[in-house]
Design a protein around this motif. Structure first.
Motif, short mmCIF file in Angstrom:
data_model
loop_
_atom_site.label_atom_id
_atom_site.label_comp_id
_atom_site.label_asym_id
_atom_site.label_seq_id
_atom_site.Cartn_x
_atom_site.Cartn_y
_atom_site.Cartn_z
N VAL A 30 0.95 -1.32 0.21
CA VAL A 30 0.10 0.08 -0.01
C VAL A 30 0.75 1.30 -0.20
CG1 VAL A 30 -1.63 1.29 1.31
CG2 VAL A 30 -1.79 -1.22 1.29
N GLN A 31 0.71 2.04 -0.94
CA GLN A 31 1.65 3.32 -1.11
C GLN A 31 0.72 4.43 -0.22
OE1 GLN A 31 4.20 3.41 -2.91
NE2 GLN A 31 3.90 1.53 -3.54
N THR A 32 1.62 4.97 0.52
CA THR A 32 1.00 6.05 1.31
C THR A 32 1.56 7.50 0.99
OG1 THR A 32 2.66 5.85 3.04
CG2 THR A 32 0.77 4.50 3.20
N PRO A 33 0.90 8.69 1.28
CA PRO A 33 -0.61 8.87 2.11
C PRO A 33 -1.43 7.99 0.91
CG PRO A 33 0.44 10.85 2.05
CD PRO A 33 1.22 9.97 1.00
N ALA A 34 -2.40 7.34 1.89
CA ALA A 34 -3.38 6.26 1.06
C ALA A 34 -4.76 6.71 1.63
CB ALA A 34 -3.30 4.93 1.28
N GLU A 58 -5.73 0.66 -3.03
CA GLU A 58 -4.99 -0.73 -2.68
C GLU A 58 -5.37 -1.20 -1.21
OE1 GLU A 58 -0.89 0.62 -4.81
OE2 GLU A 58 -1.31 1.31 -2.90
N VAL A 59 -6.40 -0.83 -0.64
CA VAL A 59 -6.76 -1.17 0.67
C VAL A 59 -8.37 -0.67 0.84
CG1 VAL A 59 -5.65 0.71 1.56
CG2 VAL A 59 -6.71 -1.01 3.21
N LEU A 60 -9.02 -1.45 1.46
CA LEU A 60 -10.56 -1.32 1.84
C LEU A 60 -10.65 -1.29 3.36
CD1 LEU A 60 -12.66 -3.25 -1.03
CD2 LEU A 60 -12.29 -0.77 -0.94
N MET A 263 0.26 12.67 8.59
CA MET A 263 -0.50 11.29 8.59
C MET A 263 -0.34 10.68 7.36
SD MET A 263 -1.41 11.57 11.77
CE MET A 263 -2.42 9.94 11.74
N ASP A 264 -0.61 9.29 7.22
CA ASP A 264 -0.42 8.48 6.27
C ASP A 264 -1.68 7.82 5.55
OD1 ASP A 264 2.52 8.71 6.57
OD2 ASP A 264 2.36 7.03 8.37
N MET A 265 -2.65 7.41 6.47
CA MET A 265 -3.91 6.71 6.06
C MET A 265 -5.00 7.28 6.43
SD MET A 265 -2.28 3.12 7.28
CE MET A 265 -3.77 2.13 7.02
N PHE A 266 -5.99 7.27 5.52
CA PHE A 266 -7.44 7.90 5.93
C PHE A 266 -8.58 6.98 5.27
CE2 PHE A 266 -4.20 10.91 4.73
CZ PHE A 266 -4.10 11.76 5.72
N ASP A 267 -9.64 7.19 5.82
CA ASP A 267 -10.85 6.55 5.38
C ASP A 267 -12.01 7.42 5.76
OD1 ASP A 267 -13.02 5.04 7.74
OD2 ASP A 267 -11.10 5.54 8.44
N ILE A 348 -0.90 13.84 -4.24
CA ILE A 348 -0.22 14.08 -3.10
C ILE A 348 1.20 13.31 -3.07
CG2 ILE A 348 -0.42 13.78 -0.66
CD1 ILE A 348 -3.10 14.37 -0.85
N ARG A 349 1.13 12.28 -3.13
CA ARG A 349 2.49 11.42 -3.23
C ARG A 349 3.54 11.90 -4.19
NH1 ARG A 349 -1.28 6.96 -2.80
NH2 ARG A 349 -1.09 6.50 -5.10
N ARG A 350 3.06 12.32 -5.44
CA ARG A 350 4.07 12.84 -6.25
C ARG A 350 4.54 14.36 -5.88
NH1 ARG A 350 0.78 13.24 -10.18
NH2 ARG A 350 1.30 11.08 -10.82
N ALA A 351 3.77 15.03 -5.27
CA ALA A 351 4.21 16.44 -4.91
C ALA A 351 5.07 16.10 -3.68
CB ALA A 351 3.07 17.21 -4.12
N ILE A 352 4.96 15.23 -2.87
CA ILE A 352 5.65 15.14 -1.56
C ILE A 352 7.15 14.55 -2.07
CG2 ILE A 352 6.34 13.54 0.52
CD1 ILE A 352 3.27 13.35 0.86
N GLU A 353 7.20 13.51 -3.16
CA GLU A 353 8.46 13.06 -3.50
C GLU A 353 9.35 14.13 -4.13
OE1 GLU A 353 7.20 10.09 -6.40
OE2 GLU A 353 6.75 8.78 -4.79
N GLU A 354 8.65 15.30 -4.81
CA GLU A 354 9.37 16.39 -5.41
C GLU A 354 9.46 17.64 -4.39
OE1 GLU A 354 6.65 16.96 -8.99
OE2 GLU A 354 7.22 15.20 -9.94
N ASN A 355 9.16 17.22 -3.12
CA ASN A 355 9.26 18.43 -2.22
C ASN A 355 8.56 19.64 -2.36
OD1 ASN A 355 10.47 18.96 0.45
ND2 ASN A 355 12.32 19.99 -0.51
#
Length: 372
Positions: A30-34, A58-60, A263-267, A348-355
């Motif tokens: 599971v890739q995070t943030p998810a 990727e997760v329910l 935070m990393d995970m949300f529902d 969001i994940r891409r933006a974090i990777e690119e700072n």
């Protein structure tokens, strides 16, 4: 041999504090943030698991309380577990049932657990930490949540202080229950809206060897500002090297703020519930498809969305389906809303990777709120 470590990897950390990571369960990475779509009673309303998977989820999440009603638990057992029951081959998380139980009007709480009446048949039952763990063990989800007491944001300090102690005691009892070899157990931090009680709860819960940690009690009507304050106080108290899960928070602006806070995970039920009511999320804000303005609108819901609904149907056709009362309308709307959330998390994940998360968040919200 069963996997013993959730294998959380912190892949990048933005200057703002936002985290980009990944963790692995028996059913995949599971890739995070998810964001986790909610399949409360073992299914996502009106939408096949195949279509949910195609959104990129990727997760329910499924619900222990609802899956323990009537013959549901026996049916899941007979099928060989929740994955087969749901037709879902990826990761599943089950919550403990605490939130649902504590919203019931006739509950009685003591050190042993909570006594309440089932909504469906009125049967009086007691749910203890051990019982919650046993139900979740039988369901077979990859991630299991500890049983906690979720308190109202208006609860007074004396009550919340006592509740924190109860949640810690219950968490220890949950940890003592043997789960299936492939299952991971997350602890939940409570403490209401009191900063010192949040820190106290975090210290106590993180002293127990859980596989991840959640912040609970922040989707109980407290509003954006209190949510931000609680997460801002609590998140730094959680370990860097394990997943951090903010329970029940699901508006896009809330998720962006919580990612900013680490935070990393949300529902949340918001994307699927709104979909069934005809409210669709787009990059330029929410769209209410039953509005008469869409009677002759041949554009897709979101011109930048590549989901099946947007590739195939126009706004006018979806509006027609809703007014026709055909279940296909809810399915198509749900596919779109879940895809919107998964696309948002990917961005969001891409933006974090690119700072560049802070500028991404600002620009994203400017566009999203433009047509409010």
């Amino acid at each position: 041999m069963a996997q013993r470590d959730i294998q959380f990897r912190l892949l990048a950390k933005d200057r703002s504090g936002a985290r980009r990571g990944a963790f692995t369960t028996h059913h995949g990475t599971v890739q995070t943030p998810a964001f986790m779509p909610v399949g409360t009673a073992g299914y996502v309303h009106s939408t096949p698991a195949r279509d949910v998977a195609e959104t990129g989820a990727e997760v329910l999440l499924a619900n222990t309380y609802h899956l323990s009603l009537g013959d549901r638990l026996a049916s899941v057992r007979y099928m060989g577990g929740l994955h087969r029951f749901m037709g879902w081959e990826r990761t599943i998380l089950t919550d403990s049932g605490g939130f649902q139980v504590f919203s019931l009007p006739d509950r009685v709480i003591d050190d042993e657990g909570v006594t309440f009446s089932y909504e469906e048949d009125g049967e009086r039952v007691m749910l203890s930490p051990e019982k919650s763990m046993e139900i979740q063990r039988d369901l077979g989800a990859d991630i299991v949540m500890a049983f906690d007491e979720c308190v109202s944001h208006t609860a007074d300090r004396k009550y919340v202080g006592k509740s924190v102690g109860l949640t810690t005691a219950w968490a220890s009892r949950c940890r003592d229950v043997k789960l299936q070899d492939h299952q991971f157990l997350f602890g939940i931090v409570q403490g209401g809206v009191f900063d010192d009680l949040r820190r106290k709860s975090a210290k106590e819960i993180t002293s127990i060897p859980f596989d991840g940690f959640a912040i609970g009690g922040v989707s109980v009507g407290e509003g954006f500002d209190l949510m931000r304050r609680v997460v801002g106080v609590t998140a730094p108290c959680l370990p860097e090297d394990l997943p951090r899960y903010l329970m029940g928070v699901g508006l896009p602006e809330d998720i962006l703020e919580a990612v900013h806070l680490g935070m990393d995970m949300f529902d949340c039920v918001i994307p699927t519930r709104y979909a069934r009511q005809g409210t669709l999320f787009t990059r330029t804000g929410k769209l209410r498809i039953k509005n008469k303005n869409f009677r002759k609108d041949r554009y897709p819901l979101d011109t930048k969305c590549s989901c099946y609904t947007c590739r195939t149907f126009s706004r006018m056709v979806l509006r027609y389906l809703f007014f026709s009362g055909d279940p296909l309308a809810e399915t198509l709307a749900t596919i779109h809303n879940i895809t919107f959330y998964q696309d948002m998390m990917s961005d969001i994940r891409r933006a974090i990777e690119e700072n560049r998360f802070e500028s991404f968040k600002r620009e994203w919200l400017e566009i999203y709120k433009k047509n409010r």
